[in-house]
Enzyme design. Structure first.
Site, PDB file in Angstrom:
ATOM      1  N   ARG A  81     -12.554   3.772   5.838  1.00 18.31           N
ATOM      2  CA  ARG A  81     -13.609   4.754   6.106  1.00 18.31           C
ATOM      3  C   ARG A  81     -14.830   4.573   5.206  1.00 18.31           C
ATOM      4  O   ARG A  81     -15.964   4.680   5.674  1.00 18.31           O
ATOM      5  CB  ARG A  81     -13.031   6.165   5.946  1.00 18.31           C
ATOM      6  CG  ARG A  81     -12.148   6.557   7.100  1.00 18.31           C
ATOM      7  CD  ARG A  81     -11.265   7.741   6.760  1.00 18.31           C
ATOM      8  NE  ARG A  81     -10.140   7.354   5.920  1.00 18.31           N
ATOM      9  CZ  ARG A  81      -9.190   8.191   5.507  1.00 18.31           C
ATOM     10  NH1 ARG A  81      -9.242   9.467   5.856  1.00 18.31           N
ATOM     11  NH2 ARG A  81      -8.179   7.771   4.767  1.00 18.31           N
ATOM     12  N   LYS A  90      -2.467  -2.072  -3.148  1.00 18.93           N
ATOM     13  CA  LYS A  90      -3.521  -1.214  -2.586  1.00 18.93           C
ATOM     14  C   LYS A  90      -3.118   0.242  -2.794  1.00 18.93           C
ATOM     15  O   LYS A  90      -2.422   0.838  -1.972  1.00 18.93           O
ATOM     16  CB  LYS A  90      -3.694  -1.527  -1.086  1.00 18.93           C
ATOM     17  CG  LYS A  90      -4.689  -0.615  -0.373  1.00 18.93           C
ATOM     18  CD  LYS A  90      -5.121  -1.166   0.973  1.00 18.93           C
ATOM     19  CE  LYS A  90      -5.980  -0.178   1.718  1.00 18.93           C
ATOM     20  NZ  LYS A  90      -6.643  -0.751   2.883  1.00 18.93           N
ATOM     21  N   GLU A 136       0.825  -1.219   0.000  1.00 22.17           N
ATOM     22  CA  GLU A 136       0.000   0.000   0.000  1.00 22.17           C
ATOM     23  C   GLU A 136       0.852   1.259   0.000  1.00 22.17           C
ATOM     24  O   GLU A 136       1.255   1.740   1.054  1.00 22.17           O
ATOM     25  CB  GLU A 136      -0.945   0.008   1.216  1.00 22.17           C
ATOM     26  CG  GLU A 136      -1.844   1.244   1.256  1.00 22.17           C
ATOM     27  CD  GLU A 136      -2.799   1.305   2.454  1.00 22.17           C
ATOM     28  OE1 GLU A 136      -2.726   0.411   3.320  1.00 22.17           O
ATOM     29  OE2 GLU A 136      -3.594   2.242   2.522  1.00 22.17           O
ATOM     30  N   SER A 171      -9.790   4.134   0.266  1.00 22.19           N
ATOM     31  CA  SER A 171     -10.742   5.213  -0.039  1.00 22.19           C
ATOM     32  C   SER A 171     -10.164   6.592   0.262  1.00 22.19           C
ATOM     33  O   SER A 171     -10.607   7.587  -0.339  1.00 22.19           O
ATOM     34  CB  SER A 171     -12.077   4.996   0.671  1.00 22.19           C
ATOM     35  OG  SER A 171     -11.944   4.844   2.059  1.00 22.19           O
TER      36      SER A 171
HETATM   37  C1  5MM Z   1      -8.020   1.602   8.643  1.00 25.14           C
HETATM   38  O1  5MM Z   1      -6.921   2.502   8.596  1.00 25.14           O
HETATM   39  C2  5MM Z   1      -5.678   1.904   8.245  1.00 25.14           C
HETATM   40  C3  5MM Z   1      -4.660   2.058   9.293  1.00 25.14           C
HETATM   41  O2  5MM Z   1      -4.397   3.365   9.619  1.00 25.14           O
HETATM   42  P1  5MM Z   1      -3.423   3.750  10.856  1.00 25.14           P
HETATM   43  O3  5MM Z   1      -2.217   2.848  10.809  1.00 25.14           O
HETATM   44  O4  5MM Z   1      -3.109   5.181  10.536  1.00 25.14           O
HETATM   45  O5  5MM Z   1      -4.210   3.604  12.088  1.00 25.14           O
HETATM   46  C4  5MM Z   1      -5.247   2.424   6.865  1.00 25.14           C
HETATM   47  O6  5MM Z   1      -3.964   1.998   6.489  1.00 25.14           O
HETATM   48  C5  5MM Z   1      -6.256   1.904   5.898  1.00 25.14           C
HETATM   49  O7  5MM Z   1      -6.178   0.491   5.849  1.00 25.14           O
HETATM   50  C6  5MM Z   1      -6.090   2.444   4.497  1.00 25.14           C
HETATM   51  O8  5MM Z   1      -5.655   3.775   4.475  1.00 25.14           O
HETATM   52  C7  5MM Z   1      -7.423   2.358   3.814  1.00 25.14           C
HETATM   53  O9  5MM Z   1      -8.373   3.038   4.596  1.00 25.14           O
HETATM   54  P2  5MM Z   1      -9.255   4.176   3.943  1.00 25.14           P
HETATM   55  O10 5MM Z   1     -10.017   4.745   5.104  1.00 25.14           O
HETATM   56  O11 5MM Z   1      -8.300   5.155   3.312  1.00 25.14           O
HETATM   57  O12 5MM Z   1     -10.103   3.459   2.935  1.00 25.14           O
END
Ligand code: 5MM
Length: 341
Positions: free
Chosen positions: A294, A222, A177, A263
């Site tokens: 999110r 990702k 990612e 997202s």
């Molecule tokens: C769920 O958030 C994931 C972990 O974030 P932190 O390590 O900052 O707590 C994050 O990596 C997430 O898996 C991805 O960004 C995808 O989440 P979104 O909300 O962007 O779809």
């Protein structure tokens, strides 16, 4: 007999299915709970995740795998059932976030480097024993005046490649990612700048994956979508879809079985609309699906609001969003389905 990486990767992007990113670290889930006025404790985190993982229809029909934070991988539901067992019983695959976060990068003001490689071989062996069959590591790239720098892109890319090689050695599929932020400060860049940076980052990442001898057939990418900054949103759904597909085609080898988007702060419906647009009308060499945090959880979190009497409402909201994204993953989502719901 251990499963083949290729088969796990293919299952993660099965038709009409995608990933639930529920790997918020303790500090991030606290921020999410703050929005509903709920204290973040081990019990409230458990109750929230249990609500999601027990949403039977969503989990069985639309969620191929769940990315967990370490605490959740080893956590049990209120009745003592391990979460890993709940997820597996729904036919979904448990996964684990293995990075320990994006930290300020020394000598690179405004940029971060993701940490967590030390001791990873041993940690991966434990996660495998606990049932995890895929992992996730997120490198974060911010766009601002003069940013990103080559130094930060290269360092994050090499860390992603090292992580991916270690995962494959452990029999675990790496989700790679590299996130080019849309909602980082100042968030005023246009879509052309996002395209340029995303292409630069992905080219670098695939070079480093090759150098690290990572098997492309046994990984999932990702990425962010190619989109303008959160404070300068102008691009249409069609433009975001076209630019994202163009950049991915230019950079991602067809040996990669699937791409599961983050997202990144898009509204829930936008994230669905963009995915559906990419899956209709383009000839693609890989599966394109969701790995949303999110965009899958926001409405469910609000409907639940931390109250046990709202569990069914939270599950309905999660199921609806999962179904909409499942349709988007095959290009069959229509906006009026949102209204109907
Ligand atoms: C769920 O958030 C994931 C972990 O974030 P932190 O390590 O900052 O707590 C994050 O990596 C997430 O898996 C991805 O960004 C995808 O989440 P979104 O909300 O962007 O779809």
């Amino acid at each position: 007999m251990s499963e083949r990486l290729e088969d796990i990767a293919i299952a993660m992007v099965a038709d009409g299915k995608g990933l639930l990113a529920a790997d918020e670290s303790t500090s991030t889930i606290k921020k999410r709970f703050d929005t509903i006025g709920l204290e973040s404790t081990e019990t409230s985190r458990r109750d929230y995740r249990e609500m999601l993982f027990r949403a039977d229809e969503a989990m069985k029909k639309y969620i191929s795998g769940v990315i967990l934070f370490e605490e959740t991988l080893f956590q049990k539901a209120a009745d003592g059932t391990p979460f890993v067992d709940l997820i597996k019983a729904a036919g979904s695959i448990p996964g684990i976030k293995v990075d320990v976060g994006a930290k300020p990068m020394a000598a690179f003001p405004g940029e971060t480097i993701t940490e967590g490689l030390d001791g990873m071989r041993e940690r991966l062996a434990n996660y495998y024993k606990a049932g995890a069959r895929f992992a996730k590591w997120r490198g974060v790239i911010a766009i601002a005046d003069g940013l990103p720098t080559w130094g930060s892109i290269k360092a994050n890319s090499q860390a992603l490649a090292r992580y991916a090689a270690l995962c494959q050695e452990a029999g675990i599929v790496p989700i790679v990612e590299p996130e080019v932020l849309m909602d980082g400060a100042p968030g005023t860049h246009d879509i052309a700048r996002c395209a340029e940076v995303t292409e630069w980052v992905l080219r670098t990442v695939f070079t480093d994956l090759y150098d690290a001898r990572v098997k492309l057939e046994g990984m999932i990418l990702k990425p962010n979508m190619v989109i303008d900054g959160k404070n300068a949103r102008k691009a249409s759904i069609e433009q975001v879809a076209a630019e994202t597909v163009r950049v991915l085609k230019a950079t991602v080898p067809s040996a990669v079985p699937g791409i599961a988007f983050l997202s990144g702060g898009q509204s829930t419906e936008e994230a669905t609309a963009h995915l559906s647009a990419m899956n209709s009308g383009y000839d693609l060499p890989w599966k394109l699906t969701y790995s949303y945090g999110r965009a899958l959880q926001d409405t469910a979190l609000k409907a639940w609001a931390g109250r046990s009497e709202n569990v069914a409402a939270g599950q309905r909201a999660f199921t609806h969003r999962s179904r909409m994204n499942s349709l988007a993953a095959t290009g069959a989502w229509k906006q009026d389905l949102e209204k109907a719901a």
